[in-house]
Design a protein around this motif. Structure first.
Motif, mmCIF file in Angstrom:
data_model
loop_
_atom_site.group_PDB
_atom_site.id
_atom_site.type_symbol
_atom_site.label_atom_id
_atom_site.label_comp_id
_atom_site.label_asym_id
_atom_site.label_seq_id
_atom_site.Cartn_x
_atom_site.Cartn_y
_atom_site.Cartn_z
ATOM 1 N N LYS A 56 -12.891 -9.261 22.091
ATOM 2 C CA LYS A 56 -13.975 -8.281 22.063
ATOM 3 C C LYS A 56 -13.441 -6.858 21.951
ATOM 4 C CE LYS A 56 -17.366 -9.263 25.023
ATOM 5 N NZ LYS A 56 -18.024 -9.707 26.254
ATOM 6 N N GLU A 57 -14.336 -6.014 21.431
ATOM 7 C CA GLU A 57 -14.079 -4.576 21.331
ATOM 8 C C GLU A 57 -12.779 -4.239 20.596
ATOM 9 O OE1 GLU A 57 -17.394 -2.707 23.067
ATOM 10 O OE2 GLU A 57 -15.566 -1.653 22.584
ATOM 11 N N VAL A 58 -12.752 -4.554 19.329
ATOM 12 C CA VAL A 58 -11.601 -4.222 18.499
ATOM 13 C C VAL A 58 -11.950 -2.977 17.692
ATOM 14 C CG1 VAL A 58 -10.089 -5.023 16.655
ATOM 15 C CG2 VAL A 58 -10.935 -6.638 18.372
ATOM 16 N N SER A 59 -11.116 -1.959 17.796
ATOM 17 C CA SER A 59 -11.365 -0.711 17.071
ATOM 18 C C SER A 59 -10.311 -0.517 15.988
ATOM 19 C CB SER A 59 -11.282 0.484 18.022
ATOM 20 O OG SER A 59 -12.286 0.407 18.983
ATOM 21 N N THR A 60 -10.777 -0.086 14.817
ATOM 22 C CA THR A 60 -9.871 0.256 13.732
ATOM 23 C C THR A 60 -10.559 1.249 12.804
ATOM 24 O OG1 THR A 60 -8.579 -0.576 11.864
ATOM 25 C CG2 THR A 60 -10.570 -1.789 12.364
ATOM 26 N N SER A 61 -9.876 2.275 12.444
ATOM 27 C CA SER A 61 -10.343 3.261 11.460
ATOM 28 C C SER A 61 -11.823 3.622 11.596
ATOM 29 C CB SER A 61 -10.076 2.743 10.048
ATOM 30 O OG SER A 61 -8.731 2.463 9.875
ATOM 31 N N GLY A 62 -12.242 3.993 12.763
ATOM 32 C CA GLY A 62 -13.607 4.454 12.949
ATOM 33 C C GLY A 62 -14.640 3.365 13.124
ATOM 34 N N ILE A 63 -14.231 2.120 13.169
ATOM 35 C CA ILE A 63 -15.202 1.068 13.433
ATOM 36 C C ILE A 63 -14.823 0.351 14.721
ATOM 37 C CG2 ILE A 63 -15.883 0.737 11.046
ATOM 38 C CD1 ILE A 63 -14.179 -1.742 10.925
ATOM 39 N N LYS A 64 -15.834 -0.121 15.423
ATOM 40 C CA LYS A 64 -15.632 -0.786 16.698
ATOM 41 C C LYS A 64 -16.365 -2.134 16.642
ATOM 42 C CE LYS A 64 -15.812 0.649 21.498
ATOM 43 N NZ LYS A 64 -16.366 1.692 22.355
ATOM 44 N N ILE A 65 -15.590 -3.192 16.535
ATOM 45 C CA ILE A 65 -16.150 -4.527 16.334
ATOM 46 C C ILE A 65 -16.343 -5.188 17.693
ATOM 47 C CG2 ILE A 65 -15.718 -6.784 15.310
ATOM 48 C CD1 ILE A 65 -13.933 -5.193 13.239
ATOM 49 N N ASP A 66 -17.554 -5.726 17.928
ATOM 50 C CA ASP A 66 -17.853 -6.354 19.214
ATOM 51 C C ASP A 66 -17.072 -7.654 19.406
ATOM 52 O OD1 ASP A 66 -19.620 -4.359 19.869
ATOM 53 O OD2 ASP A 66 -21.421 -5.513 19.400
ATOM 54 N N ILE A 67 -17.098 -8.526 18.424
ATOM 55 C CA ILE A 67 -16.466 -9.844 18.518
ATOM 56 C C ILE A 67 -15.621 -10.070 17.277
ATOM 57 C CG2 ILE A 67 -16.887 -12.342 18.570
ATOM 58 C CD1 ILE A 67 -17.935 -11.176 21.087
ATOM 59 N N LEU A 68 -14.441 -10.652 17.484
ATOM 60 C CA LEU A 68 -13.533 -10.926 16.369
ATOM 61 C C LEU A 68 -12.882 -12.284 16.590
ATOM 62 C CD1 LEU A 68 -11.919 -9.624 13.917
ATOM 63 C CD2 LEU A 68 -10.243 -8.969 15.630
ATOM 64 N N ARG A 69 -12.900 -13.139 15.557
ATOM 65 C CA ARG A 69 -12.221 -14.426 15.655
ATOM 66 C C ARG A 69 -11.916 -14.938 14.248
ATOM 67 N NH1 ARG A 69 -17.572 -16.150 16.224
ATOM 68 N NH2 ARG A 69 -18.101 -17.794 14.760
#
Length: 169
Positions: A56-69
């Motif tokens: 959860k909460e992955v940030s990259t280049s101005g975006i913040k992703i809630d869930i990543l898999r």
């Protein structure tokens, strides 16, 4: 906002822009919504307690992703919301994330996640979506560089908005 200051459009601004331009302007100018608002607290609680086994909460280049898999070799990004009430708006926020990742050479599939409703929905990015997002980004930049916020307009969202006192007190 100073014209010299560069604004980077992010997913939150895309979401707010699609709900209420005034809200997007306030957010972009550092006017934070009432953090003790019941809807804000509920959203924070759902975000913390749902999908605990996911990244959860992955940030990259101005975006913040809630869930990543990763699923079947494909990257899946998810956007968590407390309800599907603003599903179409949330889709654009997620498509924005997919578009930004794509610009970095990363292909991803999207999922809207509504844990309270035990629902999830697949989201795909089309060429038409990319063109719409390009236009939205231009419109958001036009908006945030205005010296004053747009006048408040009463919409259905106002009754649950954490900026309600700011606009209507």
């Amino acid at each position: 906002m100073d014209k010299e200051e560069e604004v980077r459009v992010n997913g939150t601004l895309v979401w707010y822009y699609n709900v209420c331009e005034r809200e997007a302007w306030l957010m972009s100018h550092g006017v934070t919504p009432d953090q003790s608002d019941a809807n804000v607290e509920m959203g924070r609680f759902i975000h913390e307690k749902s999908y605990r086994r996911e990244t959860k909460e992955v940030s990259t280049s101005g975006i913040k992703i809630d869930i990543l898999r990763k699923e079947d070799g494909q990257l899946v990004i998810g956007e968590l919301k407390k309800s599907s009430r603003f599903k179409e708006i949330t889709k654009w926020q997620l498509k924005f994330y997919m578009y930004e990742l794509e610009k970095q050479g990363i292909k991803a599939r999207g999922e809207l996640l509504f844990p309270e409703e035990k629902r999830k929905e697949q989201v795909f990015l089309t060429q038409e979506d990319r063109l719409r997002l390009d236009n939205q980004i231009k419109e958001i930049l036009r908006l945030v560089y205005q010296s004053e916020p747009p006048e408040p307009i009463k919409i259905a969202f106002c009754k649950n908005c954490a900026y309600a006192e700011f606009c209507w007190a």
